[in-house]
Design a protein around this motif. Structure first.
Motif, mmCIF file in Angstrom:
data_model
loop_
_atom_site.group_PDB
_atom_site.id
_atom_site.type_symbol
_atom_site.label_atom_id
_atom_site.label_comp_id
_atom_site.label_asym_id
_atom_site.label_seq_id
_atom_site.Cartn_x
_atom_site.Cartn_y
_atom_site.Cartn_z
ATOM 1 N N THR A 125 -4.005 0.243 -7.592
ATOM 2 C CA THR A 125 -3.153 1.429 -7.685
ATOM 3 C C THR A 125 -3.921 2.616 -8.250
ATOM 4 O OG1 THR A 125 -1.226 -0.002 -8.024
ATOM 5 C CG2 THR A 125 -0.958 2.325 -8.538
ATOM 6 N N GLN A 147 0.344 9.260 -5.986
ATOM 7 C CA GLN A 147 0.610 10.682 -5.790
ATOM 8 C C GLN A 147 1.434 11.239 -6.948
ATOM 9 O OE1 GLN A 147 2.379 11.651 -2.025
ATOM 10 N NE2 GLN A 147 1.956 13.824 -2.233
ATOM 11 N N LYS A 152 -7.916 9.182 -5.091
ATOM 12 C CA LYS A 152 -7.908 9.888 -3.816
ATOM 13 C C LYS A 152 -7.121 11.194 -3.870
ATOM 14 C CE LYS A 152 -8.393 5.530 -1.297
ATOM 15 N NZ LYS A 152 -7.813 4.598 -0.310
ATOM 16 N N TYR A 153 -6.237 11.317 -4.871
ATOM 17 C CA TYR A 153 -5.378 12.494 -4.959
ATOM 18 C C TYR A 153 -5.884 13.551 -5.955
ATOM 19 C CZ TYR A 153 -1.749 10.166 -2.199
ATOM 20 O OH TYR A 153 -1.045 9.555 -1.184
ATOM 21 N N ILE A 183 0.810 -1.214 0.000
ATOM 22 C CA ILE A 183 0.000 0.000 0.000
ATOM 23 C C ILE A 183 0.849 1.272 0.000
ATOM 24 C CG2 ILE A 183 -0.274 0.007 2.513
ATOM 25 C CD1 ILE A 183 -2.856 1.105 -0.149
ATOM 26 N N GLU A 184 1.986 1.285 0.717
ATOM 27 C CA GLU A 184 2.839 2.471 0.735
ATOM 28 C C GLU A 184 3.386 2.765 -0.651
ATOM 29 O OE1 GLU A 184 5.848 2.265 3.711
ATOM 30 O OE2 GLU A 184 4.422 2.041 5.364
ATOM 31 N N LYS A 222 2.047 1.836 -3.519
ATOM 32 C CA LYS A 222 0.949 2.253 -4.400
ATOM 33 C C LYS A 222 0.540 3.696 -4.137
ATOM 34 C CE LYS A 222 -0.714 -2.438 -5.093
ATOM 35 N NZ LYS A 222 -1.741 -3.452 -4.800
ATOM 36 N N ASN A 223 0.597 4.115 -2.890
ATOM 37 C CA ASN A 223 0.291 5.505 -2.562
ATOM 38 C C ASN A 223 1.298 6.458 -3.185
ATOM 39 O OD1 ASN A 223 -2.133 5.703 -1.067
ATOM 40 N ND2 ASN A 223 -1.143 4.843 0.731
ATOM 41 N N SER A 224 2.570 6.102 -3.123
ATOM 42 C CA SER A 224 3.591 6.974 -3.706
ATOM 43 C C SER A 224 3.458 7.027 -5.227
ATOM 44 C CB SER A 224 4.993 6.492 -3.308
ATOM 45 O OG SER A 224 5.302 5.235 -3.869
ATOM 46 N N GLN A 280 -6.026 4.394 -5.775
ATOM 47 C CA GLN A 280 -5.291 5.367 -4.962
ATOM 48 C C GLN A 280 -5.157 6.699 -5.692
ATOM 49 O OE1 GLN A 280 -4.781 4.436 -1.828
ATOM 50 N NE2 GLN A 280 -5.585 2.442 -2.460
#
Length: 254
Positions: free
Chosen positions: A103, A84, A109-110, A76-77, A79-81, A106
C-alpha cells in the motif's frame, strides 16, 4: 484405502501440483464422485484446502504472511484509493516516512510532483519508484529482507535519533481495538516501533481485510495512531466503533 489415507493422498497431490481438477483427483484416487466430495468437504472444513471452480487447491495459512509479489496485485483498487487519499495529507516541504509494503508503494506513485519533499523509507520498491523524481530520498541501513524487498534496521547501523519525521505512513497486517496494530515479522515490527516513536503524526495505511485480525507481533496500541486510512469496504461496525477512540478513521473514496 481408508478415508484418512485418501485425504492424506489428496494433500500430497496438491503439494506437488498446487491446483487439481476434480476429474484429475478421481483418476488419481480411483474413487466415486460421492466419496471424493465427502473427502473434500472434510478437508475444506479443516481449513486444509480451498474449493475453486472445477477443482481444489491448498489453503494458505492465515498465520503466514503472503509474499510481496502477491500483495502487489491483491486488492489493488482498494490500495490505490487508500494511497491517493494518503497523498492528500502530504504537503510540499514535509519530511515523511514510507514503510515497506504494497500500500505504501502505491503512495509513492502519487507524490512524485510534491515540492521539497523528503522521503525516508526502508522499502527497495519505494526507492526505485522515486529514484527519478526530484524528491530527497533517505534509505535506512540494515539487513535486507529479500522476500519483503525491505531493510530491517539495527541501531548500530542507523541512528534513528537524528530523524525528524513529520508524518509516518505505516503498514499493518492486523488491526484490533484490543491489541492495536500488529505484523508478522519481528524485525519489521521493531523498525516500525522506532519510526513511530520519532514521528509527529502516525498514519496506518491498511485495506479493510486487515481489521479484526491480531497477528504474530504487536507494533503499537491504537491510541498511539493518529489516523487509519482504509477502503470503502470496511464494515459499518468498525466505522461506528472508531467514533469512541482517539484514532481518526479515514475511509477513502473508490
Amino acid at each position: 484405502m481408508l478415508p484418512l489415507e485418501r485425504q492424506k493422498k489428496i494433500i500430497e497431490l496438491l503439494k506437488f501440483k498446487k491446483v487439481m481438477k476434480i476429474k484429475e483427483l478421481l483418476t488419481e484416487l480411483d474413487i466415486s464422485i460421492d466419496t471424493l466430495r465427502r473427502d473434500l468437504n472434510i478437508l475444506t472444513k479443516q481449513g486444509k484446502i480451498e474449493k475453486i471452480y472445477g477443482g481444489v487447491k491448498l489453503a494458505e495459512s492465515p498465520l503466514a504472511e503472503s509474499s510481496m509479489d502477491k500483495r502487489l496485485i491483491s486488492h489493488i483498487e482498494e490500495k490505490n484509493s487508500i494511497a491517493q487519499t494518503c497523498s492528500e495529507y502530504i504537503q510540499d516541504g514535509d519530511c515523511i516516512y514510507l514503510d515497506s509494503g504494497s500500500t505504501t508503494l502505491q503512495i509513492a506513485k502519487y507524490i512524485k510532483n510534491k515540492r521539497k519533499l523528503t522521503v525516508i523509507t526502508n522499502s527497495v520498491p519505494v526507492v526505485l519508484e522515486l529514484m527519478n523524481s526530484n524528491l530527497d530520498l533517505i534509505m535506512i541501513g540494515g539487513k535486507v529482507r529479500k522476500e519483503e524487498q525491505s531493510v530491517v534496521t539495527y541501531d548500530y547501523l542507523f541512528n534513528f535519533n537524528q530523524l525528524n519525521i513529520q508524518k509516518a505512513f505505516i503498514c499493518a497486517s492486523g488491526i484490533t481495538f484490543e491489541k492495536g496494530i500488529s505484523d508478522y515479522h519481528i524485525e519489521e515490527a521493531i523498525t516500525r516501533k522506532n519510526i513511530i516513536s520519532l514521528s509527529s503524526e502516525i498514519y496506518v495505511a491498511a485495506d479493510s481485510t486487515k481489521f479484526g485480525k491480531d497477528v504474530t507481533v504487536g507494533i503499537t496500541p491504537l491510541e498511539k495512531v493518529d489516523y487509519i486510512v482504509t477502503d470503502q469496504h470496511i464494515h459499518e461496525t468498525f466505522i461506528t466503533a472508531f467514533k469512541d477512540t482517539s484514532t481518526k478513521l479515514i475511509v477513502a473514496n473508490s
